[in-house]
Design an enzyme around this catalytic site. Structure first.
Site, PDB file in Angstrom:
ATOM      1  N   GLU A 152       0.930  -1.289  -0.015  1.00 24.31           N
ATOM      2  CA  GLU A 152      -0.034   0.022   0.148  1.00 24.31           C
ATOM      3  C   GLU A 152       1.013   1.108  -0.208  1.00 24.31           C
ATOM      4  O   GLU A 152       1.523   1.491   0.947  1.00 24.31           O
ATOM      5  CB  GLU A 152      -0.773  -0.043   1.279  1.00 24.31           C
ATOM      6  N   GLU A 246     -11.771   2.524   4.630  1.00 20.00           N
ATOM      7  CA  GLU A 246     -10.860   2.721   5.839  1.00 20.00           C
ATOM      8  C   GLU A 246     -10.987   4.371   6.298  1.00 20.00           C
ATOM      9  O   GLU A 246      -9.835   4.923   5.813  1.00 20.00           O
ATOM     10  CB  GLU A 246      -9.476   2.292   5.548  1.00 20.00           C
TER      11      GLU A 246
HETATM   12  C1  LER Z   1      -3.326   1.866   6.309  1.00 21.12           C
HETATM   13  O1  LER Z   1      -4.119   1.207   5.510  1.00 21.12           O
HETATM   14  C2  LER Z   1      -3.259   3.179   6.063  1.00 21.12           C
HETATM   15  O2  LER Z   1      -3.691   3.721   4.882  1.00 21.12           O
HETATM   16  C3  LER Z   1      -2.253   4.103   6.735  1.00 21.12           C
HETATM   17  O3  LER Z   1      -2.398   5.562   6.636  1.00 21.12           O
HETATM   18  C4  LER Z   1      -2.634   3.780   8.466  1.00 21.12           C
HETATM   19  O4  LER Z   1      -1.924   4.976   8.927  1.00 21.12           O
HETATM   20 MN    MN Z   2      -5.213   2.536   3.906  1.00 22.04          MN
END
Ligand code: LER
Ligand code: MN
Length: 269
Positions: A152, A246
């Site tokens: 990510e 999220e």
């Molecule tokens: C985790 O998925 C994310 O996006 C981070 O920015 C968490 O702090």
């Molecule tokens: Mn994230």
């Protein structure tokens, strides 16, 4: 068909766990009631829940696991792929083996967010060598179990290594493994990428999972993120994986979860 997930963690997870709902069993039940298809589990330790217990809760609520998230391994335990300390590397590998075992039964995906680590004071090549060494070992373990690792890209205020989706693709190519790809988070893309829709299209081959939040990291619909652009790009590349909410639990976890699902179901999913 795109499926809609929501990020959850156990009740005692630290605020830095960064999820919408807390309490595993309670959250899975609520997420189903609110209209989600699945949950992303943010775990500090793979032993937080047994495979049997998780399977039983999921079946009872007709829910799936979208992915296992490893953020707390960084946030609560300070473990990182780019750390050179052999003891900490062994601890990280052990935690990821547990996550991969869990994902082999539930969802098939394990996220690598901030746990990839910092470059910090090291020369970039040295940090990258440490990252590649760990990524390859974990890909070996995951491959045998039918699991894919998803990197990510995370914005510069949280990490100094792999901020944009283009940089993510560059690293995916360096790793060069079938079961190592990427999961863009539109909140980070809004800070780091030149254009969200165009970047999703340009990096289509590595868009395997998506995190959704609005520009202020509140529930989708509560900021000024251009979700028409995002979903038009996902449509163009034929994306049919998970989109997982999220966002910050603002004004409270249940309101955020409900507003997000209402907004997204009415327009896009
Ligand atoms: C985790 O998925 C994310 O996006 C981070 O920015 C968490 O702090
Ligand atoms: Mn994230």
């Amino acid at each position: 068909m795109i499926r809609l997930g929501i990020a959850i963690a156990s009740e005692n997870a630290l605020p830095s766990a960064f999820v919408v709902l807390r309490g595993l069993e309670k959250s899975i039940k609520l997420a189903h009631e609110y209209g989600y298809d699945g949950v992303e589990l943010a775990l500090k330790d793979p032993d937080e829940i047994t495979h049997e217990e998780l399977g039983s809760i999921l079946r009872k609520n007709s829910m799936e696991v979208s992915a296992i998230s490893s953020g707390q391994v960084f946030a609560a335990r300070g473990l990182m792929f780019t750390d050179s300390d052999s003891g900490k590397r062994a601890e990280l590998e052990k935690a990821f083996h547990g996550f991969i075992d869990l994902a082999s039964e539930f969802g098939g995906l394990v996220n690598i967010g901030r746990v990839r680590g910092f470059i910090g004071d090291k020369p970039r090549e040295e940090a990258e060598k440490l990252f590649l060494d760990m990524a390859n070992k974990l890909c070996d373990y995951a491959e045998k179990r039918g699991v894919t690792m998803i990197l990510e890209p995370v914005n510069r205020y949280e990490i100094d290594y792999i901020n944009s989706v283009d940089e993510g693709t560059e690293l995916v190519r360096k790793v060069g493994r079938k079961n190592f790809t990427m999961m863009p988070d539109v909140f980070h893309m809004n800070i780091e990428d030149d254009h969200i829709g165009e970047s999703l299209i340009r990096n289509a081959e590595n868009v395997r999972y998506v995190h959704l939040a609005d520009s202020n990291r509140h529930a989708p619909g509560d900021g000024h993120m251009d979700f028409d652009d995002i979903f038009s790009a996902l449509g163009k590349i034929g994306y049919d994986g998970w989109c997982t909410v999220e966002c910050l639990p603002y004004p409270d976890p249940d309101t955020a979860a409900q507003r997000a699902v209402k907004f997204l179901r009415a327009r896009y999913i």
